[in-house]
Motif scaffolding. Structure first.
Motif, short mmCIF file in Angstrom:
data_model
loop_
_atom_site.label_atom_id
_atom_site.label_comp_id
_atom_site.label_asym_id
_atom_site.label_seq_id
_atom_site.Cartn_x
_atom_site.Cartn_y
_atom_site.Cartn_z
N GLU A 260 5.30 -12.02 -2.99
CA GLU A 260 5.59 -11.35 -2.45
C GLU A 260 4.43 -11.08 -1.06
O GLU A 260 4.76 -11.03 0.01
CB GLU A 260 6.66 -10.59 -2.83
CG GLU A 260 8.01 -11.12 -2.95
CD GLU A 260 9.22 -10.20 -3.08
OE1 GLU A 260 10.74 -10.70 -3.61
OE2 GLU A 260 8.86 -9.27 -4.33
N ILE A 261 3.61 -10.48 -1.35
CA ILE A 261 2.53 -9.50 -0.72
C ILE A 261 2.23 -11.28 -0.28
O ILE A 261 1.47 -10.69 1.81
CB ILE A 261 1.40 -9.17 -1.44
CG1 ILE A 261 1.86 -7.85 -2.09
CG2 ILE A 261 0.51 -8.92 -0.81
CD1 ILE A 261 1.20 -7.18 -3.22
N LYS A 262 1.50 -12.50 -0.14
CA LYS A 262 0.80 -13.38 0.15
C LYS A 262 2.02 -13.92 1.14
O LYS A 262 1.37 -13.89 2.10
CB LYS A 262 0.55 -14.00 -1.09
CG LYS A 262 -0.26 -14.16 -1.73
CD LYS A 262 -1.85 -15.42 -2.63
CE LYS A 262 -0.33 -15.78 -4.07
NZ LYS A 262 -0.42 -16.60 -5.03
N SER A 263 3.00 -13.61 0.85
CA SER A 263 4.18 -14.48 1.77
C SER A 263 4.41 -13.53 3.16
O SER A 263 4.41 -13.81 4.29
CB SER A 263 5.74 -14.50 1.20
OG SER A 263 5.29 -15.36 0.03
N TYR B 206 -8.27 -6.33 -3.80
CA TYR B 206 -7.34 -6.76 -4.13
C TYR B 206 -6.34 -7.49 -3.84
O TYR B 206 -6.22 -8.82 -3.77
CB TYR B 206 -6.54 -5.92 -5.34
CG TYR B 206 -5.44 -7.02 -6.31
CD1 TYR B 206 -5.97 -7.13 -7.69
CD2 TYR B 206 -4.13 -6.85 -5.89
CE1 TYR B 206 -4.62 -7.81 -7.94
CE2 TYR B 206 -3.41 -7.72 -6.47
CZ TYR B 206 -3.61 -8.38 -7.84
OH TYR B 206 -2.80 -8.36 -8.43
N VAL B 207 -6.51 -7.21 -2.53
CA VAL B 207 -5.19 -7.63 -1.62
C VAL B 207 -6.09 -9.13 -1.34
O VAL B 207 -5.38 -10.15 -0.95
CB VAL B 207 -4.52 -6.96 -0.57
CG1 VAL B 207 -4.50 -8.15 0.74
CG2 VAL B 207 -3.98 -5.90 -1.00
N GLU B 208 -6.89 -9.07 -0.65
CA GLU B 208 -8.22 -9.42 -0.79
C GLU B 208 -8.55 -10.84 -1.28
O GLU B 208 -8.58 -12.00 -1.26
CB GLU B 208 -10.36 -9.50 0.82
CG GLU B 208 -10.82 -10.80 0.49
CD GLU B 208 -11.97 -9.67 0.70
OE1 GLU B 208 -12.69 -9.97 1.67
OE2 GLU B 208 -12.53 -8.75 0.41
N ARG B 209 -8.38 -10.87 -2.68
CA ARG B 209 -9.20 -11.82 -3.85
C ARG B 209 -7.70 -12.30 -4.27
O ARG B 209 -7.66 -13.45 -3.90
CB ARG B 209 -9.17 -10.49 -4.91
CG ARG B 209 -10.34 -10.66 -4.83
CD ARG B 209 -10.48 -9.58 -6.60
NE ARG B 209 -10.45 -9.24 -7.28
CZ ARG B 209 -10.12 -8.14 -6.92
NH1 ARG B 209 -10.80 -7.35 -6.51
NH2 ARG B 209 -9.10 -7.27 -7.94
N LEU B 210 -6.31 -11.76 -3.90
CA LEU B 210 -4.97 -11.99 -3.86
C LEU B 210 -4.87 -13.29 -2.97
O LEU B 210 -4.08 -14.06 -2.98
CB LEU B 210 -4.35 -11.08 -3.53
CG LEU B 210 -2.58 -11.43 -4.07
CD1 LEU B 210 -2.89 -11.83 -5.51
CD2 LEU B 210 -1.42 -10.74 -3.92
N LEU C 47 -0.31 -2.85 4.78
CA LEU C 47 -0.11 -3.37 3.69
C LEU C 47 -1.37 -2.55 3.28
O LEU C 47 -1.01 -1.37 1.68
CB LEU C 47 -0.02 -4.00 3.51
CG LEU C 47 -0.50 -4.79 2.17
CD1 LEU C 47 1.17 -5.26 1.60
CD2 LEU C 47 -0.82 -6.45 1.66
N LEU C 48 -2.64 -2.77 4.15
CA LEU C 48 -3.81 -2.24 3.33
C LEU C 48 -3.71 -0.71 3.61
O LEU C 48 -4.62 -0.40 2.62
CB LEU C 48 -4.84 -2.94 4.61
CG LEU C 48 -4.75 -4.40 4.11
CD1 LEU C 48 -5.54 -4.62 5.10
CD2 LEU C 48 -6.09 -4.73 2.86
N THR C 49 -3.37 0.02 4.16
CA THR C 49 -3.56 1.71 4.08
C THR C 49 -2.04 2.70 3.22
O THR C 49 -2.73 3.07 2.72
CB THR C 49 -3.32 1.89 5.65
OG1 THR C 49 -2.45 1.64 5.94
CG2 THR C 49 -4.94 1.60 6.42
N GLY C 50 -1.19 2.27 3.42
CA GLY C 50 -0.20 2.62 2.77
C GLY C 50 0.61 4.08 3.25
O GLY C 50 1.44 4.79 2.80
N GLN C 51 0.54 3.69 5.18
CA GLN C 51 0.65 4.85 5.60
C GLN C 51 1.93 4.72 6.00
O GLN C 51 2.31 3.33 5.48
CB GLN C 51 -0.33 4.94 6.31
CG GLN C 51 -2.21 5.36 6.05
CD GLN C 51 -1.97 6.83 4.81
OE1 GLN C 51 -0.93 7.89 5.07
NE2 GLN C 51 -2.12 6.35 3.60
N ARG C 52 1.89 5.37 6.47
CA ARG C 52 4.22 5.16 7.44
C ARG C 52 4.33 4.60 8.37
O ARG C 52 2.87 4.71 9.46
CB ARG C 52 4.47 6.59 8.05
CG ARG C 52 4.95 7.43 6.05
CD ARG C 52 5.53 8.37 6.52
NE ARG C 52 5.85 9.62 5.09
CZ ARG C 52 4.46 10.20 4.61
NH1 ARG C 52 3.78 10.41 5.15
NH2 ARG C 52 5.76 10.82 3.05
#
Length: 409
Positions: A210-213, A384-388, A233-238
């Motif tokens: 789902e992250i990739k989608s 991790y997101v970059e490798r994903l 997604l990358l920062t996790g902020q609101r």
């Protein structure tokens, strides 16, 4: 009592303790405001007509603003001087305010001053549009319940959990409390009304697929939503912390986003060390001349339309297979950081989230710590997101056990 009247002074005038009192305007002779024990405020003009002292009622505040009262009084004084004034024996009753009339006043005079998320309050009140044409003092409890049930139905159609309906009830309760304080109504039709639906705690976080989608859907958008979604997604902020982001809050050389206390939910200064992936995205974003907003299409206001963006993502990449929200991206980042071995108190610091993992004096002290640890945590997540998303990537997570693997709220 004579004073230079201002809108703020009038709003803060206390109810009379016992007998009503009057405040005379220094700028316009004869104009006065009478304040009763209930807090109601009424405009009068004290003058002479044909040699006799008269006191003419002009109308009630806030229906008649200070500016309106002065203009009306000046017109009457002019007509008296020209011999044109004819006092009406049957003064027509002032127009009753509708809920639609009151909402902008409530937002401007109360919500903006006392509610951090006043935009959310405004949004949910505007959604209750079936009530907007009804007179504010004629709305019944049953009318509000029907409108809340309509919101619940709309939310259920979209897979929600009744959050908006409950926020709507809370907002209209505050609105009526303000109306009582201002003398617009005498009673609230929603006093004591309980939420119609019990909210269910949301624990959803996106899988790797789902992250990739999600990222694929963002890339199909282009500016501004492509970059906005990726940074969320990358920062996790609101959501609003990223959507309302300013260039003046960013230091790309140091790789930081600094959110002042008034921009955070818990009113605490928050410095976000940006992963290299986020910095590279920010460097590609065009700047509007004279605008401080990072994400804008008008240069004068930040982006909006997140609901439409969400629907486009669902249509494009099929994320409607299960209910999800933008807030789930924050939970996804936090939960994956835990799986990747980041300690809970560091994740709490990244989120600027008071979960109780750190409390008391330590909580105050620790606001200023963990900068390097936060940077490392967000970089681990960014990598991790970059490798994903790399071609034929096979991301490998570090093993984790116990508290490290819990899903974050």
């Amino acid at each position: 009592m004579k004073k230079k009247l201002t809108p703020k002074l009038i709003e803060n005038l206390p109810p009379a303790s016992g007998k009503r009192y009057e405040i005379r305007d220094e700028l316009l002779t004869g104009l006065l405001l009478r304040v009763s024990a209930t807090g109601a405020k009424v405009w009068y003009l004290a003058t002479r007509i044909d040699g006799r002292s008269r006191r003419l009622k002009l109308g009630s505040w806030p229906i008649l603003s200070l500016k309106d009262a002065r203009e009306k009084a000046q017109m009457i004084l002019r007509d008296i001087q020209l011999g044109l004034f004819r006092e009406r024996e049957d003064e027509p009753a002032p127009r009753s305010l509708t809920l639609g009339d009151v909402i902008p006043q409530f937002i401007e005079k109360h919500a903006k001053r006392h509610t951090k998320d006043w935009k959310g309050t405004e949004s949910v009140l505007l959604r209750m549009n079936k009530l907007h044409g009804l007179k504010i003092d004629a709305i019944k409890r049953a009318d509000v319940i029907r409108e809340l049930e309509r919101l619940i139905s709309d939310i259920e159609d979209n897979g929600g959990r009744g959050t908006r309906a409950n926020r709507g009830l809370a907002a209209i309760k505050k609105l009526y409390s303000w109306c009582i304080d201002q003398g617009i109504v005498e009673i609230s039709p929603v006093a004591g009304l309980k939420p119609l639906i019990k909210e269910v705690a949301h624990e959803r976080w996106l899988s790797d697929t789902e992250i990739k989608s999600f990222l694929m859907g963002c890339e199909a958008e282009g500016y501004p939503f492509e970059e906005f979604g990726k940074l969320l997604l990358l920062t996790g902020q609101r959501l609003r912390e990223i959507a309302d982001m300013r260039w003046s809050e960013l230091d790309l050389d140091k790789g930081t986003l600094t959110l002042k206390a008034e921009r955070t939910k818990n009113a605490t200064l928050h410095v976000v060390p940006l992963p290299t992936q986020a910095i590279e995205i920010l460097k590609t974003i065009p700047r509007f001349y004279g605008s401080d907003y990072v994400f804008t299409t008008t240069s004068i206001s930040p982006i909006s339309g997140f609901g439409r963006f969400k629907k486009r993502l669902e249509t494009f990449v099929g994320l409607d297979a299960e209910d999800w929200r933008f807030h789930d991206l924050r939970r996804t980042a936090a939960t994956n950081m835990a799986i990747l071995g980041v300690q809970p108190h560091i994740i709490e610091a990244v989120l600027n989230h008071k979960t109780g993992v750190v409390s008391g004096v330590a909580a105050v002290y620790n606001r200023h710590l963990y900068f390097d640890e936060k940077r490392e945590a967000l970089q681990i997540w960014g990598d991790y997101v970059e490798r994903l998303t790399a071609p034929k990537a096979q991301p490998i997570r570090q093993a984790s056990t116990g508290a490290d693997a819990v899903a974050y709220p």
